[in-house]
Design an enzyme around this catalytic site. Structure first.
Site, PDB file in Angstrom:
ATOM      1  N   LEU A  21       0.819  -1.214   0.000  1.00  0.00           N
ATOM      2  CA  LEU A  21       0.000   0.000   0.000  1.00  0.00           C
ATOM      3  C   LEU A  21       0.848   1.257   0.000  1.00  0.00           C
ATOM      4  O   LEU A  21       0.425   2.296  -0.493  1.00  0.00           O
ATOM      5  CB  LEU A  21      -0.936   0.012   1.214  1.00  0.00           C
ATOM      6  CG  LEU A  21      -2.070  -1.002   1.195  1.00  0.00           C
ATOM      7  CD1 LEU A  21      -2.874  -0.909   2.483  1.00  0.00           C
ATOM      8  CD2 LEU A  21      -2.978  -0.772   0.003  1.00  0.00           C
ATOM      9  N   GLY A  22       2.038   1.196   0.588  1.00  0.00           N
ATOM     10  CA  GLY A  22       2.875   2.383   0.627  1.00  0.00           C
ATOM     11  C   GLY A  22       3.949   2.253   1.671  1.00  0.00           C
ATOM     12  O   GLY A  22       4.117   1.200   2.301  1.00  0.00           O
ATOM     13  N   ALA A  23       4.699   3.328   1.860  1.00  0.00           N
ATOM     14  CA  ALA A  23       5.813   3.322   2.801  1.00  0.00           C
ATOM     15  C   ALA A  23       6.010   4.704   3.370  1.00  0.00           C
ATOM     16  O   ALA A  23       5.611   5.714   2.774  1.00  0.00           O
ATOM     17  CB  ALA A  23       7.088   2.844   2.108  1.00  0.00           C
ATOM     18  N   GLY A  24       6.631   4.748   4.535  1.00  0.00           N
ATOM     19  CA  GLY A  24       6.972   5.996   5.183  1.00  0.00           C
ATOM     20  C   GLY A  24       8.392   5.947   5.673  1.00  0.00           C
ATOM     21  O   GLY A  24       9.166   5.056   5.303  1.00  0.00           O
ATOM     22  N   GLY A  27       8.666   2.517   7.947  1.00  0.00           N
ATOM     23  CA  GLY A  27       8.084   1.209   7.714  1.00  0.00           C
ATOM     24  C   GLY A  27       7.298   1.110   6.427  1.00  0.00           C
ATOM     25  O   GLY A  27       7.174   2.082   5.672  1.00  0.00           O
ATOM     26  N   VAL A  29       3.605  -0.504   4.544  1.00  0.00           N
ATOM     27  CA  VAL A  29       2.222  -0.880   4.795  1.00  0.00           C
ATOM     28  C   VAL A  29       1.813  -1.879   3.719  1.00  0.00           C
ATOM     29  O   VAL A  29       2.018  -1.636   2.530  1.00  0.00           O
ATOM     30  CB  VAL A  29       1.276   0.341   4.752  1.00  0.00           C
ATOM     31  CG1 VAL A  29      -0.125  -0.071   5.187  1.00  0.00           C
ATOM     32  CG2 VAL A  29       1.801   1.457   5.631  1.00  0.00           C
ATOM     33  N   LYS A  43       1.092  -2.788   9.122  1.00  0.00           N
ATOM     34  CA  LYS A  43       2.276  -1.932   9.132  1.00  0.00           C
ATOM     35  C   LYS A  43       3.402  -2.679   9.820  1.00  0.00           C
ATOM     36  O   LYS A  43       3.225  -3.200  10.929  1.00  0.00           O
ATOM     37  CB  LYS A  43       1.987  -0.634   9.881  1.00  0.00           C
ATOM     38  CG  LYS A  43       0.794   0.130   9.339  1.00  0.00           C
ATOM     39  CD  LYS A  43       0.532   1.371  10.169  1.00  0.00           C
ATOM     40  CE  LYS A  43      -0.736   2.074   9.697  1.00  0.00           C
ATOM     41  NZ  LYS A  43      -1.005   3.298  10.461  1.00  0.00           N
ATOM     42  N   ASP A 138      -1.369  14.264  14.558  1.00  0.00           N
ATOM     43  CA  ASP A 138      -0.869  14.368  13.192  1.00  0.00           C
ATOM     44  C   ASP A 138      -2.012  14.292  12.187  1.00  0.00           C
ATOM     45  O   ASP A 138      -1.929  13.591  11.185  1.00  0.00           O
ATOM     46  CB  ASP A 138       0.151  13.260  12.913  1.00  0.00           C
ATOM     47  CG  ASP A 138       1.022  13.571  11.687  1.00  0.00           C
ATOM     48  OD1 ASP A 138       1.172  14.767  11.366  1.00  0.00           O
ATOM     49  OD2 ASP A 138       1.539  12.629  11.071  1.00  0.00           O
TER      50      ASP A 138
END
Length: 636
Positions: A21-24, A27, A29, A43, A138
Site C-alpha cells: 500500500l505504501g511506505a513511510g 516502515g 504498509v 504496518k 498528526d
C-alpha cells in the site's frame, strides 16, 4: 496499490500479504487478508529500528493508545505483535483515496456538499479519539481517507494518551513531532499537546480541502518560515465558503482555549448524511479501486500455518519499513489506505474533548465559583422530571403509527412540518427539553435531544423506525453526553406527532411532552464572545475564575471555565448552551473536562450568564446555593 516485490513477506502473523500500500520513513504498509477473509492493512517496522529498545517501547505505547480508539470514523487496531523480531500492527481496511491525493493531484478543492460531509465526519472522528483519552497529533490531508460511506481518520503513528505524565512522553527531549503546516502553535513550540491541538489541525485540513492549499503556506519557502507563520501569523482563508470560514478561523486560533469544540464544527457542517457526499468522478474511482480489491487472490493462511509472527524467513524480516511512528508520517499518495470497513451511520456527536466518562472520579470545585445557576428572570427554566430518565415508565403509550409506514425507514421521508428545532419548558422548576428533527438520510439519526435539569444534562440521538399518517415512531436512542457521567439512560418507547396548534408532542414511555418551535437556535451574540474573569475573588473561594465564550449555537459547548485555587488546584470545565436570548445565555451543569488536582473537580449546577452593559455580565446560580458572580471582559 503496488505488486509485491521479491523482498516482501508472504505472511505477516496470521495474515496473507496481497499487495503493497505504501511506505513511510520508518516502515511499509501491506494489504493483507485474514483466514476468515477480512481485509486488513498491516504496518511493519524496519528491522534496524526494531533492534532499538527505546523505539520498541514507544511503538508499543502508541499501539496501546490506538487500541483505545474505535467507531466508524477511524481505522481500528485489530491485531499486533510487539514482541517478534519485527513488530507489526494490523488495522481495518477500506478502499479509499487520501484527501491529499484527491485535492492535490486528481480533483482540486472540494465542493460544498463534500466539505460539509468532511467537516462532520472529521469532527465526529476527533470526538471518538478524544473520548478514548487519545490525541492524534498528526491530523493532516494524507491521514484523512475519503471513502464512499464517509471520511476516515487513519494512522495513529504519533498519537498518544493525552494525559500521559511528562516523564512518560513518547518523544525525545527537544523533538517536535507532527507535520509542518498542520501543527498547532503549542506543538511547534514543544508545549503541551491536548485535544484542542487536534482542533487546530482540523481547521487546517478543512482550509486545505476548501482551497487546495495549506492555510500557512508550504514548506518550500523554508521550514522555519512556515513554522513561524503557524505560531505568529494569521492564516490565508481566501476562497473558503463564508459558512465554513468562521469556524475554520476559530479552529486556527493561536490560543487553545479560544478554539471551538467538535460540537461547534458539527453545528456548522450538520450531521453526516452519507448519500452522494462525494462528486461522481470520485465515487467512480472508488468503485474501480474496490474492483481491484476483489480481483486480488486472497485466501488466508491455512490452518496449521506458522505462529502469529512476521515471516522471519523472508528478507523483509530485516528490511521492512512502515509509516513513521516518531516523525511525520507519509501516507500513500494514491490508492487504498487503511481504514475501518464499517458504516459511518450513527456515529456519536458528543462535543466533549475528552468524551463521556473519561474521568471516573468526581472532583470538587469551590461551590461559589462553579455551582452556578439559572436566571428565573429570563423565563428559561421550569422544574419537572426528565422524560426517559426513570420515573413511572408506564409503557406502551405510543400506539401504532396511523396509515401505511415505509418498508425501509432509512428511505422514509419525514414530513416537513416535523423538521426543525423545538423546545419546551416543564412547569415547576429548572428543566428544559429540546428536540432537533432533521431529514432522514442514509440511516443517520433523525432526532437529536437535549434534556436539562438543575444538576443533570443529557444529549443524544434517536433513529427513525416508522412514519405514519399521524405519528412517527423512533428507536435506537443513543446518549452522546451525560453530566454527570452515566446519569442519562436513553429515552425509550418514543413517538412524535403534530398537535392541533402546530406544536410537536414527544411521547416517552407513555408520558407526552408538548414542544413549540424554538426561535433561539442561532449563534451566540457577539456581545458575549471573548474572555471574562471574576472581579476580585468574585465568590471563587480564594481563587481566580476565568470564562471564555466562543461562537456556537444551542447544543454546543460554547463556554469554557477555568478555576485556579490558591491551594494550587486547577479545574477546567465546559458549558453546553441550552437556551438564549439577547441578554441571557442559559447553560446546563458544567462538564468536567480536565483537573490538575488530586482532589479533582465536580460539575456545578445549571446556570445563566446575564449581560450587564458592554463588558460586564453576571453568573447566576440555578439552585440558589451561592450568590451570583460578577465577570468583566478581558479580551474580545
Amino acid at each position: 496499490m503496488e505488486e509485491l516485490r521479491p523482498d516482501d513477506p508472504c505472511v505477516i502473523g496470521p495474515y496473507r500479504v496481497l499487495a503493497r500500500l505504501g511506505a513511510g520513513g520508518m516502515g511499509r504498509v501491506y494489504l493483507a487478508r485474514s483466514a476468515g477473509g477480512r481485509t486488513v492493512a498491516v504496518k511493519t517496522v524496519r528491522g534496524e529500528l526494531a533492534q532499538q529498545e527505546e523505539f520498541r517501547t514507544r511503538f508499543a505505547r502508541e499501539v496501546r493508545a490506538a487500541r483505545k480508539v474505535g467507531g466508524p470514523w477511524t481505522a481500528p487496531v485489530l491485531d499486533a505483535d510487539m514482541e517478534g523480531s519485527v513488530p507489526w500492527v494490523a488495522t481495518g481496511y477500506v478502499p479509499g483515496l487520501s484527501l491529499e491525493h484527491v485535492v492535490g493531484r486528481s480533483f482540486g478543492p472540494l465542493p460544498e456538499d463534500t466539505l460539509r460531509g468532511l467537516g462532520s465526519g472529521l469532527a465526529q472522528a476527533l470526538d471518538t479519539i478524544h473520548g478514548a483519552g487519545v490525541v492524534h497529533r498528526d491530523l493532516k490531508p494524507s491521514n484523512v481517507l475519503l471513502a464512499v460511506d464517509g471520511p476516515r481518520v487513519v494512522d495513529f503513528g504519533i498519537a498518544r494518551a493525552w494525559d500521559t505524565a511528562p516523564g512518560e512522553a513518547v518523544t525525545r527531549t527537544g523533538a517536535v513531532i507532527g507535520s509542518p503546516g498542520f501543527m498547532a502553535p503549542e506543538q511547534v513550540r514543544g508545549g503541551e499537546v491536548a485535544p484542542a491541538s487536534d482542533i487546530f489541525c482540523l481547521g487546517a485540513v478543512l482550509a486545505y480541502a476548501a482551497t487546495g492549499r495549506p492555510p500557512f503556506g508550504s514548506v518550500q519557502a523554508g521550514l522555519h518560515a512556515l513554522l513561524y507563520r503557524v505560531v505568529e501569523e494569521e492564516p490565508d482563508l481566501a476562497g473558503i465558503p463564508e459558512w465554513l470560514a468562521h469556524v475554520v478561523r476559530d479552529c486556527l486560533a493561536k490560543s487553545p482555549e479560544q478554539r471551538p469544540s467538535v460540537a461547534d464544527v458539527l453545528n456548522v457542517c450538520g450531521p453526516f448524511t452519507g448519500q452522494d457526499w462525494l462528486p461522481r468522478q470520485l465515487t467512480a474511482e472508488l468503485a474501480r479501486l474496490s474492483g481491484q480489491l476483489l480481483d486480488l487472490d486472497g485466501p488466508g493462511p491455512e490452518s496449521g500455518s506458522r505462529s502469529p509472527r512476521h515471516d522471519e524467513g523472508s528478507p523483509a524480516a530485516s528490511e521492512a519499513s512502515a509509516p513513521d511512528t516518531a516523525g511525520p508520517a507519509s501516507a500513500p499518495a494514491a490508492g487504498p489506505t487503511a481504514a475501518d470497513a464499517t458504516t459511518a451511520a450513527g456515529a456519536p456527536t458528543s462535543s466533549r474533548p475528552g468524551g463521556a466518562g473519561r474521568f471516573h472520579r468526581r472532583v470538587v470545585v469551590p461551590a461559589a465559583a462553579l455551582a452556578v445557576a439559572a436566571a428565573s428572570a429570563a423565563g428559561l427554566w421550569f422544574l419537572g422530571p426528565l422524560p426517559g430518565t426513570g420515573g413511572d415508565g408506564g409503557g406502551g403509550g405510543n400506539g401504532g403509527a396511523g396509515g401505511a409506514a415505509s418498508d425501509d425507514p432509512d428511505d422514509a421521508p419525514l414530513p416537513r412540518a416535523y423538521l426543525g428545532s423545538w423546545k419546551s419548558v416543564i412547569k415547576g422548576g429548572p428543566a428544559l427539553v429540546r428536540l432537533t428533527v432533521g431529514e432522514n438520510r442514509g440511516g443517520q439519526p433523525a432526532v437529536t435531544y437535549l434534556l436539562v435539569h438543575t444538576h443533570t444534562l443529557c444529549q443524544g440521538t434517536s433513529r427513525l423506525r416508522d412514519v405514519g399518517d399521524t405519528r412517527v415512531l423512533l428507536e435506537d436512542a443513543t446518549a452522546t453526553r451525560s453530566v454527570p457521567a452515566d446519569d442519562c439512560p436513553p429515552p425509550a418507547d418514543q413517538s412524535l406527532r403534530l398537535g392541533d396548534d402546530g406544536e410537536l408532542v414527544w411521547t416517552v414511555r407513555g408520558k407526552p411532552r408538548t414542544l413549540r418551535r424554538a426561535d433561539d437556535t442561532g449563534p451566540v451574540d457577539d456581545a458575549f464572545l471573548g474572555t471574562w474573569k471574576a472581579t476580585g475573588k468574585g465568590g471563587a473561594s480564594g481563587g481566580a475564575l476565568r470564562v471564555t465564550v466562543r461562537r456556537g449555537s444551542v447544543g454546543a459547548a460554547v463556554a469554557r471555565l477555568r478555576f485556579d485555587g490558591e491551594d494550587g488546584r486547577r479545574c477546567e470545565m465546559e458549558d453546553v448552551l441550552v437556551a438564549q436570548d439577547e441578554s441571557h445565555l442559559a447553560f446546563g451543569p458544567m462538564d468536567v473536562d480536565r483537573s490538575r488536582s488530586d482532589e479533582g473537580c465536580e460539575a456545578g449546577a445549571a446556570h445563566t450568564y446575564v449581560r450587564r452593559g458592554t463588558d460586564r455580565m453576571r453568573l447566576v446560580f440555578a439552585d440558589d446555593t451561592e450568590p451570583a458572580v460578577t465577570l468583566v471582559r478581558t479580551r474580545r
